[in-house]
Every structure is written in C-alpha cells, then in structure tokens.
Design an enzyme around this catalytic site. Structure first.
Site, mmCIF file in Angstrom:
data_model
loop_
_atom_site.group_PDB
_atom_site.id
_atom_site.type_symbol
_atom_site.label_atom_id
_atom_site.label_comp_id
_atom_site.label_asym_id
_atom_site.label_seq_id
_atom_site.Cartn_x
_atom_site.Cartn_y
_atom_site.Cartn_z
ATOM 1 N N THR A 187 39.071 38.054 33.677
ATOM 2 C CA THR A 187 39.057 39.550 33.711
ATOM 3 C C THR A 187 38.204 39.977 34.694
ATOM 4 O OG1 THR A 187 37.284 39.645 32.133
ATOM 5 C CG2 THR A 187 39.807 39.622 31.132
ATOM 6 N N ASP A 188 37.103 39.530 35.054
ATOM 7 C CA ASP A 188 36.126 39.979 36.015
ATOM 8 C C ASP A 188 36.852 40.330 37.233
ATOM 9 O OD1 ASP A 188 34.285 39.396 34.155
ATOM 10 O OD2 ASP A 188 33.414 37.643 35.084
ATOM 11 N N THR B 266 38.457 33.268 31.194
ATOM 12 C CA THR B 266 37.734 32.885 29.940
ATOM 13 C C THR B 266 38.954 32.687 29.017
ATOM 14 O OG1 THR B 266 36.263 34.730 30.061
ATOM 15 C CG2 THR B 266 36.643 34.146 27.780
ATOM 16 N N SER C 109 36.996 33.620 37.422
ATOM 17 C CA SER C 109 37.615 34.610 38.489
ATOM 18 C C SER C 109 36.390 35.529 39.402
ATOM 19 C CB SER C 109 38.368 35.825 37.983
ATOM 20 O OG SER C 109 37.663 36.769 37.210
#
Ligand code: ASP
Length: 354
Positions: free
Chosen positions: A91-92, A18, A60
């Site tokens: 972040t995932d 992101t 990700s």
C-alpha cells in the site's frame, strides 16, 4: 453494467506488499507467492477463470520506476489473453504505481485493478479477502483504466493517495470522486465520472479501438522539494546540475518565496536553462492559481509546468514519463499539461460526490 456471464478471464499479477507478508526475525516481509492469493479467490473461480503470476515479491517501499516498466510489460505480454487484470501491491507506494501505469499503458481498454491490504492474508484481522474479491469484481467489469480497489471503494489510479497507515480505509480519492463503491457484493458507480472509464461497446463503435501501446522508457532523474519557511534557494544551484526535472511543492493556492530567500528568481534561472520545473502546492485539495498573489505572479509563468489539481503521487511518474517522451522543454510541458485518465480537471463542478 454488472455482468456475471459469460465467464471472464482474469490475471492476478503479484508484486509483494503486506498482503503476502509473513513475520520474520527482521520484521514483516513479503513471503507468499501468487498461489496463496488464488486460494483466497477460489470461490470466485466457479464464475471466472482466474490465473496468477508472481512478477516480483517486494515491500513497495523498494518499488522503483524500473519495476513499473516490468509490471507494464507483464500486462502487455498477457493483454490479449485476459479480460482484466488484478495487481497485488504494497500500500505504501501503490498510488505511485497506479499513476505510473496510467501513463505507461497508452490506449488501455481493459480494467487494471491494484489492491493490497493493511494486514497480511494470514492475519486474523486481514482485509485481504474483501479487497481481493472487490478487485476481482471490478476486473470483470466493462471498464478501461487503472484503479485502486480498497475498502469497498474504486479509486481512479491517478487520484489516489494513501492517507492512513493502519486503518482499513487507507486510501482517499483527492480532487476526484470515488468511481464506484461495493455494497453487499454489488457495484454502484458514480455516474458523473463513469463515462471516462466505461469501455465502448465494440458493436457501437465504427472503428476498432487503438491497440495497447506500452511506454518502455522513463526518466527517473528528478526530485521533489517541499518548500518550508527558511529553505535556502542556493540548494537549487546544485540540484539544477544534477537532475532533469524538479517538482516544487509550494504553499496554498500558489505561493513561492520571493523575498530574502528568493526562490522565484531561482526557478526562472532553472527554466531558462531548459530544466523542467513543476510548481504545485502542499495543499491536498483544490489545486493552484498563480495569478492571485504577487508571490505567485513573480514565477516565470510561461515556463513553469502546471500540475493544476494533481497530487504528487501522479506528478512524479507523469514528469518521468513526459521527460522520457518529450524532445524539448516545450514538448515536455505540453505532454505533462495534457490530461490523462482524469488526472487533471478544469471543470470539477461537473462532478458529484457519493
Ligand atoms: N510496507 C508495506 C508495503 O507497502 C505496507 C503495505 O503493503 O500495506 O509493501
């Protein structure tokens, strides 16, 4: 500990997420390359030498174990030219990558700090500026190991879990204290875990630290099964023929069904056949102990692999790493059960929490 002089050399490795997304007709998509991230860090470059490299530019969710090897290799290539590394990442799956790098980068003696953001760096609500600057701050420290810097916290890479989808405080440190926090641009370390991550002073050590060794292989043919009331154990007859390792997330402190839907016997068949079976828990905190309930004791306790208080984000890459290195089931079990970078803790009472 905070060291503003001399100038540090830091490499930012961009992988997507992101933080570098822009809006497209098909939704948010990684777009900006590392140069845009370096613009954010420009004020800090008066104090440090900061360079960048775009290693990949993906969401990700599309990260694979092969990509982990590519990132590890990117660090290896530049290891001797820099004092620390910042990896920007979605972040995932950041917690999986942070764990994977903790296993792949053996004898790592410098800081590798992963970060990202919940909002793109071009979004007015962005947390990218704070997270990037914090990551840089930590990358300049005398640390060793892989960490996630997010929302003012430094989290051990093997202990991070993404727990929130929208809020700035997206990550938690589970079964392990937050290693440090940043307040008003100053770092405050948790002294109860600090020694594990502080780089030994070269003057004080007699020998040179061992050189970085990067693991180049990973066995990704594994599966995670979350136990639920009604899971038919016969699915494991199929899985046992397809995969090299199975991670079973059981219940509570170590419950696996042994009644009509007898999974315990199935686990015994699988381990007898030489398959690596990790049995863990769906509970996030406090780990497992299979010696309390009958439903735990019925498991083949001498054969299963114990993950103790590890989280699934670390268990997955550690099993892949152990399967690639271990020559037989006993070696895989022993590699897995040996603590690496604080991923397993037998004496949590020695910690204190902020
Ligand atoms: N889907 C994004 C990713 O993981 C989410 C994020 O970066 O926050 O790449």
């Amino acid at each position: 500990m905070q060291d503003s002089s001399p100038k540090r050399k830091i490499l930012v490795l961009a992988t997507g997420g992101t933080i570098v997304c822009s809006e497209t007709d098909s939704g948010l998509k990684p777009h900006y390359t590392v140069e845009k991230l370096l613009e954010v860090l420009k004020p800090a470059t008066k104090r440090h030498v900061v360079r960048g490299k775009t290693v990949m530019n993906i969401d990700s969710s599309n990260m694979t174990p092969r990509n982990w090897l590519v990132i590890a290799q990117a660090i290896e290539e530049e290891y001797n030219s820099y004092d620390g590394f910042v990896i920007t990442h979605g972040t995932d799956t950041m917690a999986y990558t942070a764990s994977a790098l903790s296993y792949l980068l053996e004898h790592l003696n410098k800081p590798v700090i992963l970060t990202g953001s919940q909002y793109s760096l071009i979004d007015s609500r962005t947390d990218a500026v704070q997270n990037l600057n914090d990551a840089l701050l930590f990358a300049c420290e005398e640390l060793r190991g892989v960490f996630i810097a997010f929302d003012g916290k430094l989290i051990n890479g093997t202990r991070a879990i993404k727990t929130k989808t929208r809020s700035y405080d997206a990550f938690n440190s589970v079964n392990f204290p937050v290693v440090a926090v940043v307040k008003h641009n100053r770092i405050h370390y948790n002294r109860s875990v600090f020694r594990l991550f502080s780089r030994p002073d070269i003057q004080e050590t007699e020998d040179n630290p061992p050189a970085l060794k990067v693991c180049r292989e990973i066995e990704d043919n594994i599966i995670v099964i979350k136990l639920f009331p009604g899971l038919n154990p016969s699915i494991f007859d199929y899985l046992g023929k397809q995969v090299k390792g199975i991670i079973i997330e059981g219940y509570g402190i170590g419950g696996v069904s042994s009644g009509i839907l007898d999974l315990s016997s199935k686990v015994r068949q699988l381990t007898d056949a030489g398959l690596a079976v990790v049995v863990t828990t769906q509970c996030l905190e406090e780990g497992v102990d299979f010696n309390i309930y009958e439903v735990g004791k019925l498991l083949p306790l001498d054969k299963i692999i114990y993950a103790k208080d590890m989280n699934t984000e670390a268990i997955v890459p550690k099993l892949m790493w152990a399967l690639a290195r271990g020559k037989n089931p006993a070696e895989v079990k022993s590699l897995f059960e040996t603590a690496v970078n604080g991923d397993i803790q037998d004496h949590p009472e020695t910690y204190y929490y902020f």
